[in-house]
Design a protein around this motif. Structure first.
Motif, mmCIF file in Angstrom:
data_model
loop_
_atom_site.group_PDB
_atom_site.id
_atom_site.type_symbol
_atom_site.label_atom_id
_atom_site.label_comp_id
_atom_site.label_asym_id
_atom_site.label_seq_id
_atom_site.Cartn_x
_atom_site.Cartn_y
_atom_site.Cartn_z
ATOM 1 N N ASP A 1 -38.447 -9.310 -5.269
ATOM 2 C CA ASP A 1 -39.091 -8.117 -5.840
ATOM 3 C C ASP A 1 -40.094 -8.437 -6.946
ATOM 4 O O ASP A 1 -40.377 -7.591 -7.804
ATOM 5 N N TRP B 1 -31.671 -7.092 -12.715
ATOM 6 C CA TRP B 1 -32.294 -7.748 -11.567
ATOM 7 C C TRP B 1 -31.347 -7.655 -10.374
ATOM 8 O O TRP B 1 -30.171 -7.308 -10.522
ATOM 9 N N ARG B 2 -31.846 -8.015 -9.219
ATOM 10 C CA ARG B 2 -30.983 -8.054 -8.043
ATOM 11 C C ARG B 2 -29.903 -9.117 -8.235
ATOM 12 O O ARG B 2 -30.187 -10.263 -8.582
#
Length: 622
Positions: A121, A558-559
């Protein structure tokens, strides 16, 4: 240019394909590949010499040009391709810097979207131009990114060398263009080829600076006479700077700085010639046009990252790419005083630059480029006081290329003067030609020795098939295939859908999973908050239950990882991480974070042992 690119692409492709059809011994255990490389280099240099002769005599001009393209690209292919013929890896293998470069190529082979090499991303921080083209080539050929790296790197350098030759041919006599292009190509092969995307820009930089000076330098004595001069060169310079921006940020910075120095010098000269600063307006206009064209081209790859930076998404204190100061960056390079062939060529070039500074536009352009390099070095050293550098040590190859270009012109001029001093004695001319030819051969055949450490790594590192080209037992990377099978079977077949936390980041160079953390902060995207992620990883190791760990993951900005690839140890599951310790040299400190095995003893995790690795995947519903 189109014809030259086609010739270079065909020559490099055919050459590399032919090399791959034979079972060669490893370069670091046999002299066979060196012997074959030398024979091919002799053939390529002989063909280049023939093309120079024909162009100088103006005989079979078109054929001579094609011959020069084929011979120059053949020189590149033989010099790099033959020593690496028995390995699938490129110079420097898959180690350190080449690891993240291969990771980037693998990412853009998987998808043409402009995505960061590691982090999900995020747009890319490193310029994607060279890697995007290579990724598309690999995708069309059905090759993995790591496997395509070597042939693409060699082919792109061959193409760039021929493009530089074509550009030189528009600026100087065709025979002289072949000579200077051969000299600069040999220098870049020896000292710049481990960074192939940088080598491409380094080859084009000297003629581009001559082009830029042609655009900016006043031709006449007044503003009217100067107004209509050099617009084609201005457009060409802007396009070059734009391409440099999409390939290599540091070289763009140096090139843009050099063009700025040229603009200042040209404005001063125009003012002196015209009697007022109004005479410098045409120079300023062209400079603005050059900058505008370069910026528009650069936005092709820089627009996504720039948009995120402008919206304030960069974490405070992030970005340590310039935190590196080796010994080579702490002193000025003076290659003209080295006792070597390249040192002698640089010495000739230095003398020529000073001697022709007032009478040759080529000398002025190259000389201003050299001045820009030294000013960049001094600025980089001064910046250390502020806690940063300008990575000047990486510009040494640019300095060598600029001085080498000048040295090629100097050799021709000095040979002419010596010939005139001896009343055009044909024996003297033959001696000068022989000295130049033997010097070129001596330097070319020594290039593999200059690159020996990088070549050795290409043979000793474990490739994506789990093999070492030197036929010795492979390293832990030989288990990467099994790790990949575990991940795809437990998570899903689309690798780019998943985020994997691992300290063995070379795994990400072979398979296009996204990573949770990069190799070091120096290669990490500033938007990713490397320090924050490292702190988070350390905190997870202190947690006492799977519930706490999953809650911490769900709270991340964040992921979160979908899987973790640990190393097995007696104390538990380990990750070996890195932190920036600049201004120390080395600038990286390694440390180990150990997770208790009990943390993953939960049905929401699946734990699988693969050789020295432990693969932990998070169940989809967890």
């Amino acid at each position: 240019m189109v014809a030259a690119v086609l010739v270079a692409a065909v020559v490099s492709s055919v050459g590399l394909f032919a090399f791959g059809r034979v079972q060669w011994p490893a370069f670091n255990s046999s002299n066979v590949t060196q012997a074959v490389t030398t024979v091919m280099q002799v053939a390529a240099l002989a063909a280049l010499g023939l093309s120079i002769y024909l162009l100088r005599r103006r005989r079979f001009v078109r054929g001579a040009r094609v011959l020069s393209w084929a011979a120059l690209s053949g020189l590149v292919t033989a010099t790099l391709g033959m020593p690496l013929a028995a390995t699938r890896l490129y110079l420097h293998g898959i180690s350190v810097d080449q690891e993240f470069r291969t990771e980037f190529l693998t990412r853009l082979t998987d998808s043409p979207a402009l995505r960061d090499m590691t982090y999900a991303d995020l747009p890319p921080f490193y310029p994607a131009g060279w890697f995007w083209i290579g990724g598309r080539v690999a995708n069309v050929l059905g090759m993995d990114g790591w496997e395509a790296f070597k042939p693409y790197a060699i082919g792109s350098i061959a193409v760039a060398a021929v493009l530089a030759l074509v550009l030189w041919s528009e600026l100087v006599r065709s025979d002289l263009a072949v000579l200077v292009a051969t000299a600069t190509t040999a220098i870049v092969l020896a000292y710049g080829s481990p960074e192939p995307y940088g080598a491409v820009i380094a080859l084009l930089l000297p003629p581009a600076l001559v082009l830029a000076w042609g655009a900016l330098a006043p031709v006449g004595t007044g503003p009217r006479k100067n107004t209509r001069q050099g617009w084609g060169a201005a457009v060409g310079t802007g396009l070059f700077l734009g391409v440099a921006a999409t390939f290599y940020t540091l070289y763009l910075g140096l090139a843009a700085f050099a063009v700025t120095v040229m603009a200042v010098a040209a404005a001063i000269l125009a003012r002196r010639a015209g009697g007022s600063w109004r005479a410098a307006l045409p120079v300023l206009t062209k400079f603005v046009v050059i900058a505008a064209i370069a910026a528009l081209v650069a936005l092709i790859v820089w627009a996504p990252f720039s948009a995120d930076v402008l919206t304030g998404k960069t974490p405070s204190g992030s970005g340590t790419a310039t935190h590196y100061l080796p010994e080579a960056g702490a002193k000025l390079p003076l290659p003209m005083f080295h006792a070597s062939l390249v040192g002698l060529l640089c010495l000739l070039g230095t003398v020529w630059l000073v001697g022709r500074a007032t009478s040759s536009r080529r000398a002025q352009a190259l000389g201003l480029g050299v001045v820009a390099v030294y000013l960049w070095y001094l600025a980089s050293m001064a910046f250390t006081v502020l806690g940063n550098t300008l990575l000047a040590f990486r510009l040494e190859v640019i300095l060598l290329v600029l001085l080498g270009s000048a040295g090629a012109f100097a050799f021709v001029d000095f040979s002419r003067w010596i010939s005139l001093a001896t009343s055009d004695n044909p024996r003297v001319r033959r001696v000068l030609v022989a000295v130049g030819a033997l010097g070129a051969l001596a330097f070319a055949q020594n290039i593999p020795q200059v690159l020996t450490p990088e070549i050795n790594l290409a043979y000793s590192d474990t490739d994506g098939n789990g093999e070492r080209a030197e036929q010795r037992p492979p390293g832990a990377a030989s288990y990467f295939g099994e790790v990949d099978e575990v991940l795809t079977s437990q998570l899903g077949p689309e690798r780019s859908d998943w985020v994997v936390l691992t300290a063995d980041t070379s795994f990400l160079a072979y398979y296009p999973y996204f990573g949770f953390q990069a190799l070091t902060s120096h290669y990490a995207n500033p938007l990713a908050d490397f320090a924050g992620r490292a702190a988070a990883i350390e905190s997870w190791a202190e947690l006492g239950s799977a519930d706490e760990l999953l809650a911490a993951w769900d709270a991340l900005p964040w992921r979160a990882p979908d899987a973790i690839v640990f190393r097995q140890s007696a104390e538990g599951y380990t990750l070996r991480l890195a932190e920036d310790v600049y201004p120390n040299d080395p600038n990286v400190r390694r440390y180990t974070v150990t997770f208790p095995e009990e943390l993953f003893d939960d049905p929401r995790f699946t734990v699988t042992e693969v050789g020295p690795f432990v693969v932990v995947t998070r169940d989809a519903g967890a």
